[in-house]
Design an enzyme around this catalytic site. Structure first.
Site, mmCIF file in Angstrom:
data_model
loop_
_atom_site.group_PDB
_atom_site.id
_atom_site.type_symbol
_atom_site.label_atom_id
_atom_site.label_comp_id
_atom_site.label_asym_id
_atom_site.label_seq_id
_atom_site.Cartn_x
_atom_site.Cartn_y
_atom_site.Cartn_z
ATOM 1 N N HIS A 197 0.861 -1.191 0.000
ATOM 2 C CA HIS A 197 0.000 0.000 0.000
ATOM 3 C C HIS A 197 0.896 1.239 0.000
ATOM 4 O O HIS A 197 1.870 1.284 0.747
ATOM 5 C CB HIS A 197 -0.869 -0.023 1.266
ATOM 6 C CG HIS A 197 -1.903 1.054 1.321
ATOM 7 N ND1 HIS A 197 -1.597 2.363 1.590
ATOM 8 C CD2 HIS A 197 -3.239 1.000 1.108
ATOM 9 C CE1 HIS A 197 -2.722 3.074 1.559
ATOM 10 N NE2 HIS A 197 -3.728 2.277 1.268
ATOM 11 N N CYS B 213 -3.808 2.568 -4.384
ATOM 12 C CA CYS B 213 -4.737 3.331 -3.558
ATOM 13 C C CYS B 213 -4.866 4.700 -4.210
ATOM 14 O O CYS B 213 -3.943 5.521 -4.155
ATOM 15 C CB CYS B 213 -4.235 3.449 -2.119
ATOM 16 S SG CYS B 213 -5.335 4.477 -1.132
ATOM 17 N N HIS C 173 -7.863 0.521 -4.224
ATOM 18 C CA HIS C 173 -8.722 1.300 -3.327
ATOM 19 C C HIS C 173 -9.247 2.484 -4.130
ATOM 20 O O HIS C 173 -8.442 3.300 -4.589
ATOM 21 C CB HIS C 173 -7.929 1.864 -2.147
ATOM 22 C CG HIS C 173 -7.448 0.832 -1.170
ATOM 23 N ND1 HIS C 173 -6.651 1.158 -0.088
ATOM 24 C CD2 HIS C 173 -7.679 -0.493 -1.078
ATOM 25 C CE1 HIS C 173 -6.403 0.050 0.607
ATOM 26 N NE2 HIS C 173 -7.004 -0.954 0.025
ATOM 27 N N ASP D 276 -12.967 2.881 -0.967
ATOM 28 C CA ASP D 276 -12.089 3.211 0.148
ATOM 29 C C ASP D 276 -12.663 4.430 0.864
ATOM 30 O O ASP D 276 -12.853 5.479 0.262
ATOM 31 C CB ASP D 276 -10.692 3.527 -0.392
ATOM 32 C CG ASP D 276 -9.652 3.565 0.714
ATOM 33 O OD1 ASP D 276 -9.929 3.035 1.792
ATOM 34 O OD2 ASP D 276 -8.575 4.135 0.478
ATOM 35 N N HIS D 277 -12.938 4.272 2.093
ATOM 36 C CA HIS D 277 -13.485 5.334 2.939
ATOM 37 C C HIS D 277 -14.829 5.812 2.384
ATOM 38 O O HIS D 277 -15.237 5.458 1.282
ATOM 39 C CB HIS D 277 -12.531 6.532 3.067
ATOM 40 C CG HIS D 277 -11.172 6.123 3.557
ATOM 41 N ND1 HIS D 277 -10.129 6.989 3.650
ATOM 42 C CD2 HIS D 277 -10.701 4.923 3.986
ATOM 43 C CE1 HIS D 277 -9.062 6.343 4.099
ATOM 44 N NE2 HIS D 277 -9.381 5.085 4.306
ATOM 45 N N TYR E 4 -14.893 4.712 7.700
ATOM 46 C CA TYR E 4 -15.448 3.388 7.411
ATOM 47 C C TYR E 4 -16.914 3.277 7.836
ATOM 48 O O TYR E 4 -17.343 2.253 8.371
ATOM 49 C CB TYR E 4 -14.578 2.302 8.057
ATOM 50 C CG TYR E 4 -13.263 2.156 7.327
ATOM 51 C CD1 TYR E 4 -13.159 1.360 6.196
ATOM 52 C CD2 TYR E 4 -12.133 2.869 7.728
ATOM 53 C CE1 TYR E 4 -11.973 1.249 5.491
ATOM 54 C CE2 TYR E 4 -10.928 2.762 7.024
ATOM 55 C CZ TYR E 4 -10.863 1.942 5.912
ATOM 56 O OH TYR E 4 -9.687 1.835 5.205
HETATM 57 C C1 DNO Z 1 -6.583 3.232 5.371
HETATM 58 C C2 DNO Z 1 -5.913 2.079 4.813
HETATM 59 C C3 DNO Z 1 -4.567 1.771 5.448
HETATM 60 C C4 DNO Z 1 -4.027 0.479 4.871
HETATM 61 C C5 DNO Z 1 -2.686 0.100 5.376
HETATM 62 C C6 DNO Z 1 -2.147 -1.071 4.604
HETATM 63 O O1 DNO Z 1 -7.747 3.401 5.221
HETATM 64 O O2 DNO Z 1 -5.848 2.160 3.440
HETATM 65 O O3 DNO Z 1 -4.722 1.601 6.808
HETATM 66 O O4 DNO Z 1 -4.866 -0.560 5.219
HETATM 67 O O5 DNO Z 1 -1.812 1.145 5.294
HETATM 68 O O6 DNO Z 1 -1.159 -1.680 5.337
#
Ligand code: DNO
Length: 392
Positions: free
Chosen positions: A233, A271, A298, A350-351, A368
């Site tokens: 990531h 991401c 993500h 993501d989020h 989340y």
């Molecule tokens: C946040 C996530 C991070 C991710 C870590 C991977 O929302 O994208 O916490 O899970 O950095 O190790």
């Protein structure tokens, strides 16, 4: 694309049933009850997989198996932690979970200064504000030489901001930055943070990179044997914090890391919100360049500001061209299909914003929420459907 959803395990206020209702078919989760560094027992891995499958879902991605700080600094008991990491990879592979996300961020995992940033429609977003971060670093943490890591105008703004902050505002800012956001492996108090920063600060960018490569040289052969694809990531945000070195912030960083240890098991998590927080990262180019190395995506959008600040915007409305990005990912999937590979890319919304009845509830994990991610996933799914039907 495989539509997945991050689940923090049995204590997550969002249930597996909710995930099915949101329309996701895959789960992204971790064994959060196991301390960073400890090996994941096969019984726990099996039990988690069973719970997910009993609910009618599949465990698509492990996010994350956290990497112990000693491995990142290559000091202390790092050899022991690497052996434990290998054991976890073997156990995850043994039950057939084949994708593992991790990060190599120094000291802190993903970082925001404001978890309650009010949008014009009264929903709440996550925000990283450079002035607040600098105010914390320079005037609260009083990190040695911190001032020299900020531009003069940021420093002046930080000084002015700090002078108006109340004790409770300082405490909230501090807890947002150092207490650990959902999924983070570490949380600190002021003293342990200072100490850990000092441990990392001398390593420098090339040292951190060497430590990452050393880690990969150790674990990637084990991942290969176990049938596991690892996907790092990126740094979030993708620039230095606390003066610390960062080695996964740009396309160059990803290129170096992938080519240092060439293997099908060495891949990348795209991401969009992390890489996209830098204007010089072109996400669509990155999909084209790293195509077959993308094992996890993500999808998230951001609005950037000149000083490096940003907030997490609507999934389809921000500085990332989300439609273009999804089109590039669908091209990549088609390319794989043409080659006879069955490698569908798992994506997760993501989020999401906190909205509706979840506003003010204390058990909503920042970023989340159920409603915000449901909305994000529905919008992204709409784009996927539209693009796919236009292709036929
Ligand atoms: C946040 C996530 C991070 C991710 C870590 C991977 O929302 O994208 O916490 O899970 O950095 O190790």
């Amino acid at each position: 694309m495989k539509q997945t959803w991050r689940w923090f395990g049995p204590s997550d206020p969002v249930s597996l049933e909710n995930i099915i209702q949101a329309g996701a078919t895959g789960v992204v989760t971790s064994l959060h009850h196991i301390a960073t560094g400890d090996p994941w027992p096969i019984t726990d891995v099996r039990e988690r997989k069973q719970a997910i499958e009993d609910a009618g879902l599949v465990w698509s991605v492990v996010e994350s198996i956290p990497v112990h700080n000693d491995i990142k600094t290559r000091s202390g008991d790092f050899r022991k932690w690497i052996e434990h990491y290998k054991e976890s990879l073997r156990n995850v592979g043994a039950v057939g979970v084949d994708t593992v996300c991790y990060n190599f961020m120094p000291v802190v995992d993903w970082t925001r200064t404001n978890l309650d940033y009010q949008l014009p429609n009264a929903s709440k977003a996550l925000r990283f504000e450079m002035t607040d971060f600098a105010a914390y670093d320079v005037f609260v943490l009083e990190r040695e030489n911190a001032a020299s890591d900020y531009a003069q105008d940021v420093l002046e703004a930080a000084r002015a901001r700090f002078s108006t902050m109340t004790e409770s505002e300082i405490a909230l800012l501090e807890s947002n930055i150092i207490a650990g956001l959902p999924g983070s492996a570490e949380s600190y108090d002021r003293n342990s943070l200072r100490k850990t920063i000092a441990e990392f600060i001398d390593i420098g960018t090339e040292g951190m990179r060497a430590n990452l490569i050393h880690f990969l040289e150790e674990v990637i052969p084990v991942a290969e044997e176990a049938g596991v694809r690892m996907c790092v990531h990126p740094d979030d945000p993708p620039f230095s914090l606390f003066g610390l070195p960062r080695v996964l912030s740009t396309a160059d960083d990803a290129r170096i890391m992938l080519s240092a240890v060439p293997s099908e098991s060495n891949g990348l998590t795209l991401c969009a919100g992390s890489f996209g927080a830098r204007a010089d990262n072109d996400l669509i180019d990155m999909v084209r360049e790293f195509g077959d190395k993308l094992y996890f995506v993500h999808l998230r959008n951001i609005k950037r500001e000149a000083d490096g600040s940003f907030y997490e915007s609507e999934h389809l409305d921000g500085d990332n061209d989300m439609v273009g990005l999804i089109a590039a990912l669908l091209d990549e999937e088609r390319r794989r299909k043409d080659l006879g590979q069955a490698l569908e890319i798992p994506m997760r919304p993501d989020h999401g914003h906190t909205l509706g009845d979840e506003i003010g509830q204390t058990n909503v994990n920042p970023g989340y929420s159920f409603g915000g991610r449901l909305k994000g996933l529905a919008e992204l799914r709409g784009v996927i459907h539209a693009l796919e039907s236009l292709r036929h």
